[in-house]
Design a protein around this motif. Structure first.
Motif, mmCIF file in Angstrom:
data_model
loop_
_atom_site.group_PDB
_atom_site.id
_atom_site.type_symbol
_atom_site.label_atom_id
_atom_site.label_comp_id
_atom_site.label_asym_id
_atom_site.label_seq_id
_atom_site.Cartn_x
_atom_site.Cartn_y
_atom_site.Cartn_z
ATOM 1 N N THR A 167 -3.790 -9.126 -16.779
ATOM 2 C CA THR A 167 -3.306 -8.556 -18.038
ATOM 3 C C THR A 167 -2.949 -7.100 -17.850
ATOM 4 O OG1 THR A 167 -5.592 -8.230 -18.666
ATOM 5 C CG2 THR A 167 -4.471 -10.090 -19.670
ATOM 6 N N ALA A 168 -3.719 -6.412 -16.997
ATOM 7 C CA ALA A 168 -3.425 -4.990 -16.753
ATOM 8 C C ALA A 168 -2.028 -4.836 -16.186
ATOM 9 C CB ALA A 168 -4.441 -4.401 -15.796
ATOM 10 N N ALA A 169 -1.626 -5.781 -15.372
ATOM 11 C CA ALA A 169 -0.321 -5.679 -14.736
ATOM 12 C C ALA A 169 0.792 -5.707 -15.757
ATOM 13 C CB ALA A 169 -0.157 -6.820 -13.753
ATOM 14 N N THR A 170 0.662 -6.563 -16.762
ATOM 15 C CA THR A 170 1.740 -6.647 -17.738
ATOM 16 C C THR A 170 1.614 -5.603 -18.823
ATOM 17 O OG1 THR A 170 0.457 -8.415 -18.683
ATOM 18 C CG2 THR A 170 2.406 -9.058 -17.453
ATOM 19 N N GLN A 171 0.368 -5.204 -19.117
ATOM 20 C CA GLN A 171 0.198 -4.159 -20.134
ATOM 21 C C GLN A 171 0.884 -2.873 -19.708
ATOM 22 O OE1 GLN A 171 -3.947 -3.849 -20.795
ATOM 23 N NE2 GLN A 171 -3.987 -5.501 -22.273
ATOM 24 N N SER A 172 0.901 -2.642 -18.393
ATOM 25 C CA SER A 172 1.466 -1.380 -17.911
ATOM 26 C C SER A 172 2.975 -1.360 -18.091
ATOM 27 C CB SER A 172 1.115 -1.204 -16.466
ATOM 28 O OG SER A 172 1.801 -2.157 -15.721
ATOM 29 N N VAL A 224 8.021 17.593 -33.802
ATOM 30 C CA VAL A 224 8.864 16.476 -34.267
ATOM 31 C C VAL A 224 9.088 15.484 -33.119
ATOM 32 C CG1 VAL A 224 11.134 15.854 -35.191
ATOM 33 C CG2 VAL A 224 9.960 17.897 -36.031
ATOM 34 N N GLY A 225 9.427 16.036 -31.964
ATOM 35 C CA GLY A 225 9.715 15.193 -30.800
ATOM 36 C C GLY A 225 8.520 14.336 -30.404
ATOM 37 N N ILE A 226 7.357 14.973 -30.309
ATOM 38 C CA ILE A 226 6.165 14.233 -29.886
ATOM 39 C C ILE A 226 5.775 13.206 -30.940
ATOM 40 C CG2 ILE A 226 3.695 14.446 -29.331
ATOM 41 C CD1 ILE A 226 4.367 17.247 -28.183
ATOM 42 N N GLY A 227 5.910 13.616 -32.219
ATOM 43 C CA GLY A 227 5.579 12.684 -33.301
ATOM 44 C C GLY A 227 6.452 11.442 -33.236
ATOM 45 N N VAL A 228 7.763 11.675 -33.090
ATOM 46 C CA VAL A 228 8.701 10.548 -33.021
ATOM 47 C C VAL A 228 8.400 9.701 -31.783
ATOM 48 C CG1 VAL A 228 11.144 9.955 -32.682
ATOM 49 C CG2 VAL A 228 10.502 11.718 -34.327
ATOM 50 N N PHE A 229 8.137 10.376 -30.698
ATOM 51 C CA PHE A 229 7.864 9.659 -29.441
ATOM 52 C C PHE A 229 6.598 8.804 -29.566
ATOM 53 C CE2 PHE A 229 6.328 9.245 -25.068
ATOM 54 C CZ PHE A 229 7.476 8.774 -24.455
ATOM 55 N N THR A 230 5.571 9.370 -30.228
ATOM 56 C CA THR A 230 4.308 8.638 -30.389
ATOM 57 C C THR A 230 4.518 7.372 -31.214
ATOM 58 O OG1 THR A 230 3.171 10.755 -30.357
ATOM 59 C CG2 THR A 230 1.896 8.872 -31.119
ATOM 60 N N VAL A 231 5.219 7.555 -32.343
ATOM 61 C CA VAL A 231 5.484 6.387 -33.192
ATOM 62 C C VAL A 231 6.363 5.398 -32.424
ATOM 63 C CG1 VAL A 231 6.575 5.620 -35.344
ATOM 64 C CG2 VAL A 231 5.192 7.692 -35.321
ATOM 65 N N GLY A 232 7.369 5.952 -31.742
ATOM 66 C CA GLY A 232 8.267 5.098 -30.952
ATOM 67 C C GLY A 232 7.512 4.339 -29.869
ATOM 68 N N ALA A 233 6.572 5.025 -29.227
ATOM 69 C CA ALA A 233 5.792 4.385 -28.160
ATOM 70 C C ALA A 233 5.012 3.203 -28.708
ATOM 71 C CB ALA A 233 4.848 5.402 -27.525
ATOM 72 N N ARG A 234 4.477 3.394 -29.925
ATOM 73 C CA ARG A 234 3.701 2.292 -30.491
ATOM 74 C C ARG A 234 4.616 1.131 -30.907
ATOM 75 N NH1 ARG A 234 -1.441 2.413 -34.438
ATOM 76 N NH2 ARG A 234 -2.285 3.443 -32.615
ATOM 77 N N VAL A 235 5.761 1.493 -31.510
ATOM 78 C CA VAL A 235 6.711 0.443 -31.911
ATOM 79 C C VAL A 235 7.142 -0.330 -30.667
ATOM 80 C CG1 VAL A 235 9.028 0.033 -32.858
ATOM 81 C CG2 VAL A 235 7.514 1.684 -33.944
ATOM 82 N N TYR A 236 7.474 0.416 -29.624
ATOM 83 C CA TYR A 236 7.938 -0.206 -28.381
ATOM 84 C C TYR A 236 6.838 -1.101 -27.784
ATOM 85 C CZ TYR A 236 9.718 -0.531 -23.607
ATOM 86 O OH TYR A 236 10.156 -0.998 -22.397
ATOM 87 N N ALA A 237 5.602 -0.574 -27.787
ATOM 88 C CA ALA A 237 4.488 -1.347 -27.218
ATOM 89 C C ALA A 237 4.283 -2.644 -28.003
ATOM 90 C CB ALA A 237 3.215 -0.516 -27.235
ATOM 91 N N HIS A 238 4.392 -2.553 -29.329
ATOM 92 C CA HIS A 238 4.235 -3.759 -30.154
ATOM 93 C C HIS A 238 5.342 -4.772 -29.860
ATOM 94 C CE1 HIS A 238 1.395 -2.198 -33.541
ATOM 95 N NE2 HIS A 238 0.931 -2.002 -32.332
ATOM 96 N N LYS A 239 6.561 -4.221 -29.722
ATOM 97 C CA LYS A 239 7.720 -5.070 -29.450
ATOM 98 C C LYS A 239 7.534 -5.780 -28.105
ATOM 99 C CE LYS A 239 12.602 -4.587 -28.921
ATOM 100 N NZ LYS A 239 13.607 -3.602 -28.571
ATOM 101 N N GLN A 248 4.783 -6.318 -26.612
ATOM 102 C CA GLN A 248 3.657 -7.249 -26.705
ATOM 103 C C GLN A 248 4.124 -8.581 -27.293
ATOM 104 O OE1 GLN A 248 0.820 -6.701 -25.426
ATOM 105 N NE2 GLN A 248 -0.289 -8.496 -26.170
ATOM 106 N N ARG A 249 4.945 -8.481 -28.347
ATOM 107 C CA ARG A 249 5.463 -9.712 -28.972
ATOM 108 C C ARG A 249 6.324 -10.488 -27.972
ATOM 109 N NH1 ARG A 249 6.035 -6.574 -33.693
ATOM 110 N NH2 ARG A 249 8.203 -6.119 -33.197
ATOM 111 N N LYS A 250 7.165 -9.732 -27.272
ATOM 112 C CA LYS A 250 8.057 -10.338 -26.283
ATOM 113 C C LYS A 250 7.229 -11.014 -25.190
ATOM 114 C CE LYS A 250 11.894 -8.314 -23.917
ATOM 115 N NZ LYS A 250 12.592 -7.059 -23.675
#
Lengths: 491, 372
Positions: free
Chosen positions: A486-491, B37-52, B54-56
């Protein structure tokens, strides 16, 4: 007078720039270290250490003073960590409540007649208790005359039978793999490791069951929430960077693992200071440097220890007052290190940083404010400059907090709820206005109390983590020890 | 007169005008706000991207797991021809859908690695064939040669998990890699992939094998069948002292008691850590001759070593060791009285009964009240 105003403006500007530059440097350096750490630990299976016969022995030493409310649960939590070769030493530091009686009843303890190697001088020992129940064979309870936290830790070190000693707060909640993660640097470093520090997180509002963290949530109260941000900045940025430079001076008293022999050789904890956690690290470093022995101090950024942060201003103020006094006492006790090349990076960088930016910065800030007021009254104030400086400092403070939130987000993401993220961001805007001025006052009071020779801890009232209300929209704890796949894909 | 540029710069730095200071502060403030502003947007973006992502990931995992399950179940009883056709079909499906993006590739690979942990025999072979037909092995070997240290470690880990034996010569080259993690993964790979000589690398290792490293190697070794565990005798003679330490530990943990004399010979090794390990070995097996050896070596040992020896005597629990400890306590030999008493106490001896003066200073003993 104009010359004085000019000089003052320039001095304030230069000092602010230096502080900002140092914070920026620490932030960048911490990011580099975080990337390195995450890459290094991607394939680590801490499970191999849990029952390994090659795992080093660890003694967890937890002083307890009037902890009757939660002591039984706290010990249960400490006894259920994922590690085999460890013992839990609870030092009852002359509690006035029923702490000892509760432990005796809950864990079937009996007085044990034992020889103790009193290498570190402490207040008299009343007795050592061990359990008759084999299930609690790891538990050792030491009863002693009250002597303070440092004294209690020293007696714990004396009683300890293992080579590594972890000094912790009894009421903190340790992550299940905490010991495995903490001993790893001792096992893999090329240079001898004398101490390893861990990250402390705020457990207020988190869901806790049987001494275990079930889910995390940003605290609902203002002061604990502010402290979440403070801890992010301190642990994910400051200490991370100092650890990379091998210039870490402070290992939090709530969780630190030490080489017992070096600690004893350096003299153990100093019970004359209220900043015993910082003092012992500085002294151990000094001991090694003076003997020209190779050594290093490591730091683990994983969220390993969750603790209850003070909820109201009065208690938080006492804590910060004590921290200020502890810093001053430690710096003065080891003043020979100040810009002393013999002490390497500690003498030339870490110590001066602590001196100028931890001890002096609040004093300079308050003096600056007074001077501005005086200049204002006399009609000499450079208002455009004052306003821009206030704007700059405010913006920079918010930026640093945002930066620490980002680090948390891309590294451990312990607060998975969106609402938590936005609350933390909002708190970053309020902190410099609503909290920082109080922090300055507490710090100045700490300086005043130190100059008056105050050497007490002050009462720290805790409600107990088990008594925390259950959160409504808390996120589950993210997988702290993901499998390699899982770590591999989480990264 | 026109000033030199260096002087202008020096004046700007050392004695900036009020206006210059104000301008710099204003710009810094603007930059800080832009960063907020940049870091705030990036942080929110990072979470949105991570969620996306994760779903993928979950979606890909679901599909690929189904395909792989179908493939391995059908492969179990399939003939060679059927298997080839099945392999072709599954491989084409995965190639068409998921091999285009690096993220999808990583997810597919992770699913395969995860599944590989739970299968054995012909099913595992079928999975390995699919892995190679998707050219994951080639990609891993490329990374091994050209990647950064963490990518190299990842590649070695992958090749080991998928049991790719022909990768061994490439992996072996990293045995003494400057990075600890790559070294560790390489040595684990050698142990797993080199069936005939799982520990052959120990003779070639020039870098230290640290305690963490040793614990990992032991964890892997303990998974091997008993008959595959070699005798550790050759490595007791290694020039690399960490290899000697590892060998002594393994002799102890795998009960190779026939090597006892060779281990005891190391009690004169120049390296302190090796000697410490020897006494651990003596303690562990309660080797009776240990007490005699200690009596002989104790006077000339370093203080640190004396402590180890005293502790060892406590663990031996023989008549000789007990007598020697009693002697140390009686005469406070080398100032080790308390240490000897502690060692004796650990063996169950009533130390305070015989030497009551060793008890901690008399405390004001308060009988605790039982809890209600």
């Amino acid at each position: 007078m104009h010359y004085f105003v000019w000089l003052f403006d320039h001095a304030i500007f230069a000092f602010s720039l230096t502080v900002m530059a140092s914070y920026a440097f620490l932030a960048i350096y911490a990011a580099m270290e975080m990337v390195y750490y995450k890459r290094k630990t991607k394939y680590i299976d801490y499970g191999i250490l849990v029952a390994s016969p090659l795992a080093p022995g660890v003694s967890l030493i937890a002083p307890a003073y009037n902890e009757g409310l939660n002591i039984v649960d706290n010990i249960k939590s400490l006894l259920s960590l994922f590690y085999n070769n460890y013992e839990v030493i609870i030092v009852n530091d002359g509690s006035k409540d029923d702490t000892l009686a509760k432990m005796i009843a809950a864990y079937d303890l009996v007085l044990s007649q034992e020889v103790v190697n009193l290498k570190l001088q402490t207040k008299p020992l009343r007795g050592i208790y061990r359990s008759r129940n084999a299930a609690f064979r790891r538990l050792v309870v030491v009863d002693k005359v009250n002597g303070g936290k440092a004294d209690a830790l020293n007696i714990g070190v004396n009683v300890s039978s293992k080579n590594l000693v972890a000094c912790i707060d009894v009421d903190c909640i340790l992550e299940q793999y905490a010991i495995c993660k903490m001993v790893k640097p001792f096992m893999e470093s090329t240079k001898p490791v004398i101490a390893v520090g861990g990250v402390i997180r705020v457990a207020n509002s988190c869901e806790i069951e049987n001494g275990r963290l079930i889910s995390t949530q940003v605290p609902s109260q203002f002061f604990p929430r502010i402290q979440v941000l403070e801890y992010f900045r301190a642990f994910l940025m400051g200490r991370m960077a100092w650890a990379r430079m091998d210039g870490l001076l402070l290992i939090s008293g709530a969780l630190g693992l030490f080489d017992k022999q070096i600690m004893i050789a350096a003299g153990g904890y100093n019970h004359k200071t209220v900043g015993e956690d910082m003092e012992v690290v500085v002294r151990m470093r000094g001991y090694m440097l003076e003997r020209k022995l190779p050594y290093t101090v490591k730091y683990i950024p994983d969220p390993l220890c969750w603790t209850e942060a003070p909820v109201d201003a009065k208690i938080l103020g006492r804590q910060r007052n004590r921290w200020t006094r502890g810093t001053i006492e430690t710096l003065l006790l080891h003043r020979k290190m100040f810009f002393n090349p013999k002490y390497g990076i500690i003498g030339m960088v870490s110590y001066p940083y602590w001196f100028f930016f931890e001890w002096m910065a609040p004093i300079v800030e308050v003096l600056g404010m007074f001077a501005f007021l005086i200049f204002g009254v006399l009609g000499y104030a450079n208002w455009p400059f004052a306003l821009v400086m206030i704007g700059l400092i405010y913006a920079y403070a918010v930026m640093l907090s945002f930066c620490s939130i980002l680090y948390e987000e891309v590294s451990f993401r312990q607060y998975p709820a969106w609402s938590d993220l936005f609350r933390l961001m909002a708190t970053a805007f309020f902190e410099p206005i609503l909290y920082h001025p109080r922090q300055l006052i507490w710090s100045i009071r700490g300086n005043i109390d130190w100059s008056r020779g105050k050497n007490t801890w002050g009462e720290m009232v805790r409600t107990g983590l088990s008594a925390q209300p259950k959160p409504t929209a808390a996120g589950p704890i993210p997988n702290a020890n993901p499998s390699p796949a899982t770590a591999a894909t989480q990264s | 007169m026109q000033q030199l540029p260096g002087l202008v710069l020096a004046e700007l730095i050392l004695m900036p005008s009020q206006q210059t200071v104000l301008t710099i502060a204003t710009w810094l403030m603007i930059i800080s706000w832009m960063l907020v502003v940049g870091i705030g947007v990036f942080t929110v973006g990072a979470r949105v991207y991570a969620h996306k992502q994760q779903r993928k990931k979950i979606a890909i995992e679901a599909v690929v797991t189904d395909w792989l399950m179908e493939y391995v179940m059908m492969a179990e009883d399939a003939t060679e021809t059927e298997l080839s056709a099945l392999l072709e079909e599954t491989s084409t499906k995965i190639k068409n859908h998921y091999m285009g993006s690096s993220f999808a590739r990583r997810v597919v690979k992770a699913v395969m690695l995860d599944m590989n942990r739970h299968v054995r025999g012909s099913v595992a072979d079928a999975l390995h064939r699919l892995y190679t037909s998707l050219l994951f092995d080639v990609l891993a070997l490329q990374t091994l040669n050209y990647g950064e240290w963490h990518e190299q470690a990842e590649a070695v880990n992958e090749l080991t998990l998928m049991q790719v034996p022909y990768s061994l010569p490439y992996i072996e080259q990293h045995r003494n890699h400057r990075n600890k993690l790559v070294r560790l993964q390489t040595q684990i790979a050698e142990m797993k992939l080199n069936e005939n000589h799982p520990l052959g690398f120990l003779s070639e290792v020039k870098t230290p094998i640290h305690a963490w490293h040793q614990a990992n190697l032991y964890a892997e070794l303990s998974k091997l069948p008993k008959e595959k565990i070699p005798s550790f005798r050759p490595w007791l003679q290694s020039r690399n002292y960490t290899v000697v330490i590892f060998a002594i530990k393994m002799v102890r943990l795998f009960n190779q008691l026939d090597l006892q004399p060779y281990v005891l010979m190391k009690s004169l090794h120049p390296h302190l850590e090796v000697r410490r390990e020897v006494w651990q070995f003596v303690s562990y097996f309660h080797i009776a001759v240990g007490a005699e050896l200690i009596e002989h070596l104790l006077p000339d040992a370093e203080p640190e070593m004396q402590l180890v020896m005293i502790e060892c005597l406590g663990n031996l629990q023989t008549m000789e060791s007990e007598q020697l400890l009693e002697q140390v306590i009686e005469t406070d030999l080398y100032g080790l009285r308390i240490e000897a008493a502690l060692a004796l106490q650990r063996s169950g001896y009533d130390v305070l009964g015989r030497w009551p003066e060793l008890a901690p200073p008399p405390p004001p003993l308060v009988t605790p009240q039982p809890a209600h």
